[in-house]
Design an enzyme around this catalytic site. Structure first.
Site, PDB file in Angstrom:
ATOM      1  N   CYS A   1      -4.416  12.399  13.207  1.00  0.00           N
ATOM      2  CA  CYS A   1      -5.215  11.172  13.222  1.00  0.00           C
ATOM      3  C   CYS A   1      -5.002  10.465  14.546  1.00  0.00           C
ATOM      4  CB  CYS A   1      -4.871  10.287  12.023  1.00  0.00           C
ATOM      5  SG  CYS A   1      -3.326   9.402  12.223  1.00  0.00           S
TER       6      CYS A   1
ATOM      7  N   ARG B   1       0.653  14.478  13.360  1.00  0.00           N
ATOM      8  CA  ARG B   1       1.070  14.363  11.945  1.00  0.00           C
ATOM      9  C   ARG B   1       1.217  15.724  11.250  1.00  0.00           C
ATOM     10  NH1 ARG B   1      -0.975   8.841  10.060  1.00  0.00           N
ATOM     11  NH2 ARG B   1       0.782   9.007   8.646  1.00  0.00           N
ATOM     12  N   PRO B   2       2.154  16.560  11.683  1.00  0.00           N
ATOM     13  CA  PRO B   2       2.377  17.854  11.024  1.00  0.00           C
ATOM     14  C   PRO B   2       2.911  17.664   9.604  1.00  0.00           C
ATOM     15  CG  PRO B   2       4.140  17.380  12.589  1.00  0.00           C
ATOM     16  CD  PRO B   2       3.116  16.298  12.758  1.00  0.00           C
ATOM     17  N   ILE B   3       2.840  18.698   8.778  1.00  0.00           N
ATOM     18  CA  ILE B   3       3.380  18.642   7.403  1.00  0.00           C
ATOM     19  C   ILE B   3       4.399  19.758   7.165  1.00  0.00           C
ATOM     20  CG2 ILE B   3       1.385  17.454   6.391  1.00  0.00           C
ATOM     21  CD1 ILE B   3       0.472  20.287   5.403  1.00  0.00           C
ATOM     22  N   ASP B   4       4.964  20.285   8.257  1.00  0.00           N
ATOM     23  CA  ASP B   4       5.905  21.412   8.133  1.00  0.00           C
ATOM     24  C   ASP B   4       7.083  21.076   7.224  1.00  0.00           C
ATOM     25  OD1 ASP B   4       8.100  20.806  10.876  1.00  0.00           O
ATOM     26  OD2 ASP B   4       6.442  19.531  10.222  1.00  0.00           O
ATOM     27  N   LEU B   5       7.579  19.835   7.261  1.00  0.00           N
ATOM     28  CA  LEU B   5       8.745  19.474   6.442  1.00  0.00           C
ATOM     29  C   LEU B   5       8.381  19.461   4.958  1.00  0.00           C
ATOM     30  CD1 LEU B   5      10.181  16.588   8.658  1.00  0.00           C
ATOM     31  CD2 LEU B   5      10.880  18.997   8.618  1.00  0.00           C
TER      32      LEU B   5
ATOM     33  N   ARG C   1      -5.102  11.080   4.534  1.00  0.00           N
ATOM     34  CA  ARG C   1      -4.229  12.245   4.744  1.00  0.00           C
ATOM     35  C   ARG C   1      -2.963  12.161   3.903  1.00  0.00           C
ATOM     36  NH1 ARG C   1      -0.314  12.427   7.372  1.00  0.00           N
ATOM     37  NH2 ARG C   1      -0.702  14.483   8.142  1.00  0.00           N
TER      38      ARG C   1
ATOM     39  N   VAL D   1       8.317   6.981  16.924  1.00  0.00           N
ATOM     40  CA  VAL D   1       7.942   7.682  15.684  1.00  0.00           C
ATOM     41  C   VAL D   1       6.648   8.482  15.851  1.00  0.00           C
ATOM     42  CG1 VAL D   1       7.387   7.409  13.223  1.00  0.00           C
ATOM     43  CG2 VAL D   1       9.123   5.940  14.289  1.00  0.00           C
TER      44      VAL D   1
ATOM     45  N   LYS E   1       0.841  -1.212   0.000  1.00  0.00           N
ATOM     46  CA  LYS E   1       0.000   0.000   0.000  1.00  0.00           C
ATOM     47  C   LYS E   1       0.867   1.250   0.000  1.00  0.00           C
ATOM     48  CE  LYS E   1      -1.677   1.484   4.055  1.00  0.00           C
ATOM     49  NZ  LYS E   1      -1.317   2.852   4.444  1.00  0.00           N
ATOM     50  N   ASN E   2       1.907   1.265   0.872  1.00  0.00           N
ATOM     51  CA  ASN E   2       2.688   2.487   1.046  1.00  0.00           C
ATOM     52  C   ASN E   2       3.712   2.723  -0.065  1.00  0.00           C
ATOM     53  OD1 ASN E   2       1.150   2.971   3.229  1.00  0.00           O
ATOM     54  ND2 ASN E   2       2.686   2.354   4.750  1.00  0.00           N
TER      55      ASN E   2
ATOM     56  N   ARG F   1      -8.183  -0.863   5.202  1.00  0.00           N
ATOM     57  CA  ARG F   1      -7.382   0.184   4.574  1.00  0.00           C
ATOM     58  C   ARG F   1      -5.999  -0.326   4.169  1.00  0.00           C
ATOM     59  NH1 ARG F   1      -7.294   5.845   7.316  1.00  0.00           N
ATOM     60  NH2 ARG F   1      -6.189   6.114   5.345  1.00  0.00           N
TER      61      ARG F   1
HETATM   62  C1  EPZ Z   1       4.277   6.906   6.353  1.00  0.00           C
HETATM   63  O1  EPZ Z   1       3.500   7.956   6.950  1.00  0.00           O
HETATM   64  C2  EPZ Z   1       3.344   5.697   6.264  1.00  0.00           C
HETATM   65  N1  EPZ Z   1       2.194   6.039   5.446  1.00  0.00           N
HETATM   66  C3  EPZ Z   1       2.873   5.298   7.665  1.00  0.00           C
HETATM   67  O2  EPZ Z   1       2.104   4.102   7.563  1.00  0.00           O
HETATM   68  C4  EPZ Z   1       4.089   4.981   8.521  1.00  0.00           C
HETATM   69  O3  EPZ Z   1       3.685   4.735   9.836  1.00  0.00           O
HETATM   70  C5  EPZ Z   1       5.059   6.186   8.521  1.00  0.00           C
HETATM   71  O4  EPZ Z   1       5.410   6.560   7.179  1.00  0.00           O
HETATM   72  C6  EPZ Z   1       6.349   5.887   9.275  1.00  0.00           C
HETATM   73  O5  EPZ Z   1       6.974   4.764   8.759  1.00  0.00           O
HETATM   74  C7  EPZ Z   1       2.315   5.969   4.090  1.00  0.00           C
HETATM   75  O6  EPZ Z   1       3.363   5.674   3.547  1.00  0.00           O
HETATM   76  C8  EPZ Z   1       1.098   6.274   3.292  1.00  0.00           C
HETATM   77  P1  EPZ Z   1       6.365  10.299   8.391  1.00  0.00           P
HETATM   78  P2  EPZ Z   1       4.029   9.476   6.941  1.00  0.00           P
HETATM   79  O7  EPZ Z   1       6.201  11.577   7.649  1.00  0.00           O
HETATM   80  O8  EPZ Z   1       4.748   9.730   5.683  1.00  0.00           O
HETATM   81  C9  EPZ Z   1       6.942  13.614  11.763  1.00  0.00           C
HETATM   82  C10 EPZ Z   1       0.278   2.647   7.895  1.00  0.00           C
HETATM   83  O9  EPZ Z   1      -0.107   2.087   8.935  1.00  0.00           O
HETATM   84  N2  EPZ Z   1       6.765  14.634  10.701  1.00  0.00           N
HETATM   85  O10 EPZ Z   1       7.558   9.471   8.116  1.00  0.00           O
HETATM   86  O11 EPZ Z   1       2.893  10.340   7.297  1.00  0.00           O
HETATM   87  C11 EPZ Z   1       5.624  12.890  12.090  1.00  0.00           C
HETATM   88  O12 EPZ Z   1       4.843  13.604  12.980  1.00  0.00           O
HETATM   89  C12 EPZ Z   1       0.722   4.127   7.954  1.00  0.00           C
HETATM   90  O13 EPZ Z   1       0.358   2.107   6.795  1.00  0.00           O
HETATM   91  C13 EPZ Z   1       6.982  15.962  11.022  1.00  0.00           C
HETATM   92  O14 EPZ Z   1       7.314  16.308  12.157  1.00  0.00           O
HETATM   93  O15 EPZ Z   1       5.048   9.413   8.184  1.00  0.00           O
HETATM   94  C14 EPZ Z   1       6.110  11.584  12.672  1.00  0.00           C
HETATM   95  O16 EPZ Z   1       6.369  11.724  14.029  1.00  0.00           O
HETATM   96  C15 EPZ Z   1       0.444   4.768   9.265  1.00  0.00           C
HETATM   97  N3  EPZ Z   1       6.794  16.888  10.037  1.00  0.00           N
HETATM   98  C16 EPZ Z   1       7.407  11.338  11.899  1.00  0.00           C
HETATM   99  O17 EPZ Z   1       7.785  12.568  11.299  1.00  0.00           O
HETATM  100  C17 EPZ Z   1       6.428  16.545   8.754  1.00  0.00           C
HETATM  101  O18 EPZ Z   1       6.281  17.420   7.897  1.00  0.00           O
HETATM  102  C18 EPZ Z   1       7.295  10.268  10.823  1.00  0.00           C
HETATM  103  O19 EPZ Z   1       6.257  10.613   9.963  1.00  0.00           O
HETATM  104  C19 EPZ Z   1       6.224  15.187   8.460  1.00  0.00           C
HETATM  105  C20 EPZ Z   1       6.395  14.237   9.452  1.00  0.00           C
END
Ligand code: EPZ
Length: 422
Positions: A119, A124-128, A95, A330, A25-26, A400
């Site tokens: 969620c 889950r911020p998107i600042d990066l 999201r 994480v 999926k991912n 999902r």
């Molecule tokens: C991906 O989510 C996966 N989703 C998640 O799988 C998975 O848990 C996660 O990576 C970690 O491996 C998909 O690929 C669709 P991140 P993503 O950005 O990209 C912080 C599942 O069960 N962060 O790597 O959203 C964030 O808060 C799902 O299949 C910032 O601070 O995860 C978190 O603590 C759930 N700022 C950490 O980074 C940002 O702009 C990791 O999040 C972005 C993220």
């Protein structure tokens, strides 16, 4: 007809047989988003039949792409799209559609999305994502919960991610492939799904180097062609099935799996007393169900222990004699399954982002709630070893990420069935 949104599990049956693991999926989600970058038709194979994939297909169609979706193949023609705004109602359902911003900006110089909320597993911020897109030359405007980005053309930049975010790495990689000049992403995420996306983009004519390492170098090109691509197997589904047979006892062979994507998980299973044989794309898991506690499981970005297998692994530890410690580094709120496991008789204490799991001799069946995708899978696994019947409610969460999870387990002899809403 009432939705079949509950799963009933009778515990006590060892799992036996062979199962094929479906596509990831991912990996499928960002790869489908990346088809927007192509000036030709893309055919993506081994795409799982999941709710999230259907939402992504609806989004691509809403943008004006022509999409044929006959699982496991998706054919996308995004040579001409009619809009660059992702419909809010679809954005709310998934999201991770935030990573449509990169391809839309790179190819059409505009993207408009609604800000995704948090969620159940964290804020889950998107600042990066936004900081990186701004570094690539996008102007970003945020009003009334919408994010509006535009650019004349993106340009190369040196970006360093404060944390190796999977989504931000994917979004910025997709934005940079058509940018003018070279982009370097430092502290990039290294997950196998990142490598799969880079391989897909390179198949279309992009120039992405270093995928799977912590520094990505992307040399922008004028345009991308179409192409055909088969995605990688789902390592989280494979890990979940390996954990299931470890708990129930039994002998299961997983086909279409990449054991090298599961290094940290297999190490912990072996520590727990499970026998695992691996080949290039096959894995045999044997267990007598008599597990040992594992001193510590600490989630971390790849190649660390995947946070998506933390809940299923905790279900295993809840019946492994002794004390095991689980640290979730994480996501800040990813212990929602603990109270439900405790309803089944588990002995787990949580202190902030650490769980102390005292293994118990047996669990007992109960009616429990799935709060999210992986927590739901963990409760089904707990039900496989519990005495009596477990009913997992809100099972739509599981759909999902697991294609017909109940059927997959029934194929290995488990007594699992779908029930309609109560
Ligand atoms: C991906 O989510 C996966 N989703 C998640 O799988 C998975 O848990 C996660 O990576 C970690 O491996 C998909 O690929 C669709 P991140 P993503 O950005 O990209 C912080 C599942 O069960 N962060 O790597 O959203 C964030 O808060 C799902 O299949 C910032 O601070 O995860 C978190 O603590 C759930 N700022 C950490 O980074 C940002 O702009 C990791 O999040 C972005 C993220």
């Amino acid at each position: 007809m009432k939705a079949l949104d509950r799963i009933a599990v009778e515990g006590g049956t060892p799992l036996e047989g062979t199962v094929r693991v479906h596509g990831a999926k991912n990996a499928a989600l960002p790869i489908l988003a990346a088809t927007l970058l192509a000036e030709g038709v893309c055919v993506v194979e081994d795409v799982p039949d999941l709710q999230d994939i259907r939402v992504m297909v609806d989004i691509l169609r809403a943008l004006g792409a022509s999409v044929d979706y006959s699982p496991p193949v998706v054919r996308v023609d995004a040579r001409r799209i009619s809009r660059t705004e992702v419909p809010e109602e679809l954005m709310r359902q998934m999201r991770s559609s935030i990573f449509l911003m990169g391809p839309l900006l790179a190819r059409y110089c505009h993207a408009r999305v609604s800000r995704p909320g948090g969620c159940t597993i964290g804020s889950r911020p998107i600042d990066l994502h936004l900081k990186g897109l701004a570094a690539l030359g996008a102007s970003i405007d945020e009003v009334h919960g919408y994010i509006d980005c535009q650019t004349r053309r993106l340009h190369g930049a040196a970006i360093y991610l404060d944390t190796p975010s999977v989504g931000a790495t994917e979004n910025l990689m997709m934005a940079a492939v058509l940018a003018e000049g070279t982009t370097v992403i430092g502290n990039a995420a290294r997950e196998p799904e990142i490598v799969d996306l880079a391989n897909f983009l390179n198949r279309l004519g992009a120039r992405v180097e270093g995928a799977g390492e912590d520094t990505l170098v992307i040399s922008g090109v004028q345009g991308l062609i179409g192409g055909r691509y088969a995605i990688i197997p789902d390592r989280i589904v494979a890990g979940t099935l390996a954990i299931a047979v470890s708990m129930t006892g039994g002998d299961v062979t997983l086909e279409n799996v990449r054991p090298n994507h599961l290094g940290a998980v297999l190490t912990k299973l072996r520590e727990g007393g499970v026998e695992i044989e691996t080949g290039r794309d096959i894995m045999r898991v044997r267990s007598d169900g008599k597990l040992r506690a594992v001193e510590q499981v600490r989630t971390a970005p790849y190649p660390g222990f995947p946070t998506d297998l933390q809940a299923p692994f905790m279900a295993l530890l809840s019946v492994a004699p002794g004390m095991s410690i689980v640290a979730e580094t994480v996501f800040e709120e990813r212990f929602k399954h603990v109270s439900e496991l405790c309803r089944m008789g588990a002995n787990i204490r949580v202190d902030l982002r650490t769980a102390f799991v005292q293994g118990v001799p047996r669990l007992t069946g109960a009616v429990v709630q799935a709060s999210d995708l992986r927590a739901g899978a963990a409760l089904v696994l707990a039900g496989l070893v519990a005495e009596g019947t477990t009913v997992v409610e809100q099972a739509h969460h599981i759909d999902r990420g697991y294609q017909q999870f109940d059927e997959m387990l029934r194929g290995l002899g488990a007594r699992v069935r779908r029930l309609s809403q109560s």
